[in-house]
Design a protein around this motif. Structure first.
Motif, PDB file in Angstrom:
ATOM      1  N   ILE A   1       0.867  -1.186   0.000  1.00 23.99           N
ATOM      2  CA  ILE A   1       0.000   0.000   0.000  1.00 23.99           C
ATOM      3  C   ILE A   1       0.902   1.234   0.000  1.00 23.99           C
ATOM      4  O   ILE A   1       1.761   1.394   0.870  1.00 23.99           O
ATOM      5  CB  ILE A   1      -0.906   0.031   1.253  1.00 23.99           C
ATOM      6  N   PHE A   2       0.752   2.056  -1.019  1.00 16.61           N
ATOM      7  CA  PHE A   2       1.527   3.298  -1.072  1.00 16.61           C
ATOM      8  C   PHE A   2       0.754   4.403  -0.373  1.00 16.61           C
ATOM      9  O   PHE A   2      -0.467   4.443  -0.418  1.00 16.61           O
ATOM     10  CB  PHE A   2       1.792   3.698  -2.522  1.00 16.61           C
ATOM     11  N   ASN A   3       1.490   5.328   0.236  1.00 19.38           N
ATOM     12  CA  ASN A   3       0.899   6.487   0.922  1.00 19.38           C
ATOM     13  C   ASN A   3      -0.200   6.078   1.886  1.00 19.38           C
ATOM     14  O   ASN A   3      -1.290   6.632   1.904  1.00 19.38           O
ATOM     15  CB  ASN A   3       0.339   7.495  -0.103  1.00 19.38           C
TER      16      ASN A   3
ATOM     17  N   VAL B   1      -1.441  -1.497  -4.269  1.00 15.21           N
ATOM     18  CA  VAL B   1      -0.942  -2.121  -5.493  1.00 15.21           C
ATOM     19  C   VAL B   1      -1.121  -3.638  -5.436  1.00 15.21           C
ATOM     20  O   VAL B   1      -1.533  -4.259  -6.413  1.00 15.21           O
ATOM     21  CB  VAL B   1       0.538  -1.765  -5.726  1.00 15.21           C
ATOM     22  N   PHE B   2      -0.805  -4.228  -4.282  1.00 15.91           N
ATOM     23  CA  PHE B   2      -0.994  -5.670  -4.123  1.00 15.91           C
ATOM     24  C   PHE B   2      -1.888  -5.950  -2.918  1.00 15.91           C
ATOM     25  O   PHE B   2      -1.698  -5.357  -1.858  1.00 15.91           O
ATOM     26  CB  PHE B   2       0.357  -6.377  -3.903  1.00 15.91           C
ATOM     27  N   ASP B   3      -2.819  -6.865  -3.100  1.00 14.46           N
ATOM     28  CA  ASP B   3      -3.668  -7.296  -2.009  1.00 14.46           C
ATOM     29  C   ASP B   3      -3.586  -8.820  -1.951  1.00 14.46           C
ATOM     30  O   ASP B   3      -4.116  -9.493  -2.826  1.00 14.46           O
ATOM     31  CB  ASP B   3      -5.107  -6.825  -2.265  1.00 14.46           C
ATOM     32  N   ASN B   4      -2.861  -9.324  -0.974  1.00 12.15           N
ATOM     33  CA  ASN B   4      -2.678 -10.757  -0.801  1.00 12.15           C
ATOM     34  C   ASN B   4      -2.195 -11.434  -2.095  1.00 12.15           C
ATOM     35  O   ASN B   4      -2.816 -12.375  -2.587  1.00 12.15           O
ATOM     36  CB  ASN B   4      -3.978 -11.395  -0.309  1.00 12.15           C
TER      37      ASN B   4
ATOM     38  N   THR C   1       6.465  -3.469 -12.111  1.00 12.10           N
ATOM     39  CA  THR C   1       7.673  -2.856 -11.569  1.00 12.10           C
ATOM     40  C   THR C   1       7.712  -3.013 -10.050  1.00 12.10           C
ATOM     41  O   THR C   1       8.773  -3.282  -9.475  1.00 12.10           O
ATOM     42  CB  THR C   1       7.739  -1.375 -11.962  1.00 12.10           C
ATOM     43  N   THR C   2       6.543  -2.877  -9.424  1.00 12.03           N
ATOM     44  CA  THR C   2       6.469  -3.081  -7.975  1.00 12.03           C
ATOM     45  C   THR C   2       6.946  -4.481  -7.625  1.00 12.03           C
ATOM     46  O   THR C   2       7.694  -4.679  -6.666  1.00 12.03           O
ATOM     47  CB  THR C   2       5.024  -2.869  -7.493  1.00 12.03           C
ATOM     48  N   LEU C   3       6.535  -5.445  -8.440  1.00 10.09           N
ATOM     49  CA  LEU C   3       6.953  -6.833  -8.221  1.00 10.09           C
ATOM     50  C   LEU C   3       8.478  -6.959  -8.238  1.00 10.09           C
ATOM     51  O   LEU C   3       9.086  -7.544  -7.340  1.00 10.09           O
ATOM     52  CB  LEU C   3       6.323  -7.714  -9.312  1.00 10.09           C
TER      53      LEU C   3
ATOM     54  N   THR D   1       4.100  -3.962   2.540  1.00  7.65           N
ATOM     55  CA  THR D   1       3.406  -3.548   3.758  1.00  7.65           C
ATOM     56  C   THR D   1       3.253  -4.765   4.676  1.00  7.65           C
ATOM     57  O   THR D   1       3.413  -4.667   5.882  1.00  7.65           O
ATOM     58  CB  THR D   1       2.031  -2.951   3.399  1.00  7.65           C
ATOM     59  N   SER D   2       2.967  -5.901   4.068  1.00  5.02           N
ATOM     60  CA  SER D   2       3.012  -7.153   4.815  1.00  5.02           C
ATOM     61  C   SER D   2       3.247  -8.295   3.838  1.00  5.02           C
ATOM     62  O   SER D   2       3.107  -8.120   2.635  1.00  5.02           O
ATOM     63  CB  SER D   2       1.713  -7.379   5.602  1.00  5.02           C
ATOM     64  N   GLY D   3       3.602  -9.461   4.372  1.00 12.12           N
ATOM     65  CA  GLY D   3       3.873 -10.598   3.503  1.00 12.12           C
ATOM     66  C   GLY D   3       5.300 -11.083   3.652  1.00 12.12           C
ATOM     67  O   GLY D   3       6.079 -10.513   4.426  1.00 12.12           O
TER      68      GLY D   3
END
Lengths: 259, 307
Positions: free
Chosen positions: A12-14, A23-26, A48-50, A61-63
């Motif tokens: 999660i950005f910002n 950007v990513f959820d689970n 790109t985030t990946l 953020t988590s994971g």
């Protein structure tokens, strides 16, 4: 066991602001040893985030992120470089322009060892460097004392590839590495990339905007959209995929997003 | 004719002493691409330490070595401010420079300290082996040897693995990251070496002029940069000579130009103005030459050819 595992990734950005974007959820992804994965997707799809997550430029953020079963989350980008090689879109990022080809090769050759007061260039390794450069078929083996800054973008990118894979790595990341090159050079670099990957049996994660490369090369294809893999095809299934299939999904996604 | 020889001798002596400081600036500014203003503080730091040590009877060569080490520690502080506390490069240098003013005063305990009577490298030890007939050339011979020694030491270092990493970090920090090394640490190391050179240069000047002055660092960074840029601009056509040689020659040219201006009757009050004008001329002609030769890549205002 999978070579690379991303488990329950949230990004999660910002966070907590009006600009908050998830950007990513689970998100989950397993890449097997020796797999050559092409990742396609529109801007903002999370490609790109990946890469940034895996390379260590970005913390989720988590994971959890595991390389050969071991967590790499607490390792800084430079520490992950022991196991992960990365070639960037900008051909200038993989080499030192004010140093010669030979010096660049010597630096790469010393990766993972201490950089002390020993002589930087080991003359005994010259033949090895030459034989490695010969694989590129660009004649760079005869230009050992030429500064890398004087080379063309394609030559530099080829050298970046070689430098990145000179010492053993567990994962190769290709970050749109042909996007800044002209079509013909781009083709050459892509073929060379494939050759190096096959020879060294490298597990590879390649982000590209070129759908044809994604279809032609590699044995797995991911199409990302809004932080999810909308297509994930491997081996036989992937072989059946054609550009038109991708284009169709791509345009559906784009219409959905209102582009 | 005697006057001319005397003036030339003075220019060369000063040129070689300050050349060592300029080599330090070359490391930070050119190799690391880091505009390091700490030099204004580390140069007098080296002098302050040397003054206290030689007044206390310490071997003057040992004093130079210790000055180098303490200067390197000050450079380390600049590096830590920048890398660990994420303070911008220019500001990190300004902070160290400012703090060193007080440090230098507290070391010397006064703003002007004469070392008259203390043994220096110019009047004791190995240099006294020179025949008496060369007595008036002792200083010049010694500073020439010292400047060349430091130049060759730096040349050697930059071809070692560690030195090559230093060159890579200024050129492309991402490459250093890819080599599994922390680019921040490499920068800190480079700043330490650069400021070690500056303090060493201050140590030699202090022994040569036989006093420490807390103001002796003011304008050092300008002088260092001017030497680097003048040297590289004037001699860039001669690709056979190394950048470090150009820096040493640049320092002498710079001192020569200042001396010429003063001997032509310029008011010494205009010294800093002359310095600034010379520096500007060097910068402009450097950019102009780059354009004329169609050189695209300008890196830290100096086009890269060699490390």
């Amino acid at each position: 066991m999978a070579m690379l595992q991303l488990k329950n990734i949230d990004v999660i950005f910002n966070w907590g602001t009006v600009n908050e974007t998830q950007v990513f959820d689970n998100f989950n992804l397993d890449i097997e040893k020796g797999q050559f994965v092409s990742v396609v997707g529109s801007n903002g799809s999370g490609k790109t985030t990946l890469l940034n997550l895996v390379a260590g430029n970005l913390e989720p953020t988590s994971g959890e992120i595991l390389l050969e079963g071991k967590s790499i989350l607490n390792l800084a980008e430079y520490e992950r470089s022991h196991f992960i090689g990365r070639v960037f879109q900008d051909p200038g990022k993989g080499t030192s322009p004010s140093m010669t080809i030979l010096e660049n090769m010597a630096l790469a050759d010393n990766k993972g060892q201490t950089f002390g007061l020993q002589r930087g260039v080991n003359r005994k390794r010259l033949d090895f460097y030459r034989s490695q450069l010969e694989q590129l078929e660009l004649g760079l083996e005869d230009k050992l004392n030429v500064k890398v800054g004087a080379l063309s973008g394609g030559q530099r990118q080829a050298l970046s590839l070689l430098i990145c894979t000179l010492t053993p790595i567990q994962l190769l990341i290709l970050d749109e590495h042909t996007a800044a090159l002209d079509p013909k050079t781009s083709e050459t670099i892509m073929e060379l990339t494939n050759k190096l990957i096959q020879e060294k049996g490298l597990t590879t994660l390649m982000v590209t905007h070129n759908l044809r490369y994604a279809v032609e090369y590699g044995n797995r294809l991911l199409m990302m959209n809004k932080g999810e893999a909308v297509i994930d095809a491997q081996d036989a299934e992937k072989d059946k995929l054609e550009i038109n299939d991708l284009v169709q999904v791509f345009s559906e996604i784009s219409i959905e997003l209102g582009n | 004719m005697d006057v001319f020889i005397e003036i030339s001798k003075g220019v060369l002596e000063q040129g070689f002493i300050y050349a060592i400081m300029a080599l330090g600036v070359y490391i930070s500014y050119h190799v690391l691409d880091f505009p390091d203003l700490s030099v204004d503080g580390t140069f007098p730091l080296g002098a302050a330490i040397t003054a206290m040590l030689i007044l206390g009877g310490v071997n003057p060569w040992l004093a130079c070595l210790l000055a180098f080490i303490v200067g390197a520690l000050a450079g380390l502080v600049t590096g830590l401010l920048h890398v660990k506390l994420k303070i911008r490069d220019l500001l990190s240098g300004i902070l160290t420079m400012t703090a060193l003013w007080s440090v230098n005063l507290s070391i010397a305990k006064t703003s002007l300290l004469s070392t008259y009577g203390a043994k220096t490298i110019f009047d004791s030890g190995i240099i006294m082996l020179l025949p008496e007939s060369l007595a008036s050339w002792r200083t010049l011979i010694l500073v020439l040897i010292l400047a060349l020694f430091m130049k060759f030491l730096l040349d050697w270092y930059l071809t070692t693995k560690s030195g090559m990493l230093l060159r890579a970090v200024g050129d492309n920090p991402q490459l250093v990251t890819s080599l599994a090394k922390n680019p921040g640490y490499v920068k800190i190391l480079g700043l330490a070496i650069g400021n070690g050179f500056a303090a060493f240069s201050g140590a030699i000047l202090c022994q040569q002029q036989k006093f420490f002055d807390v103001n002796m660092g003011t304008g050092m960074i300008v002088m260092g940069l001017a030497s680097v840029i003048i040297g590289m601009t004037v001699f860039k056509k001669l690709s056979i000579i190394k950048y470090t040689t150009m820096v040493v020659l640049g320092s002498i040219l710079y001192k020569g130009a200042i001396s010429l201006a003063l001997n032509l009757g310029f008011n010494p009050n205009y010294l800093k103005l002359i310095m600034a004008v010379l520096f500007t001329l060097a910068l402009v002609s450097n950019n102009f030459l780059d354009k004329k030769e169609g050189r695209g890549k300008v890196h830290g205002h100096v086009a890269i050819e060699e490390y």
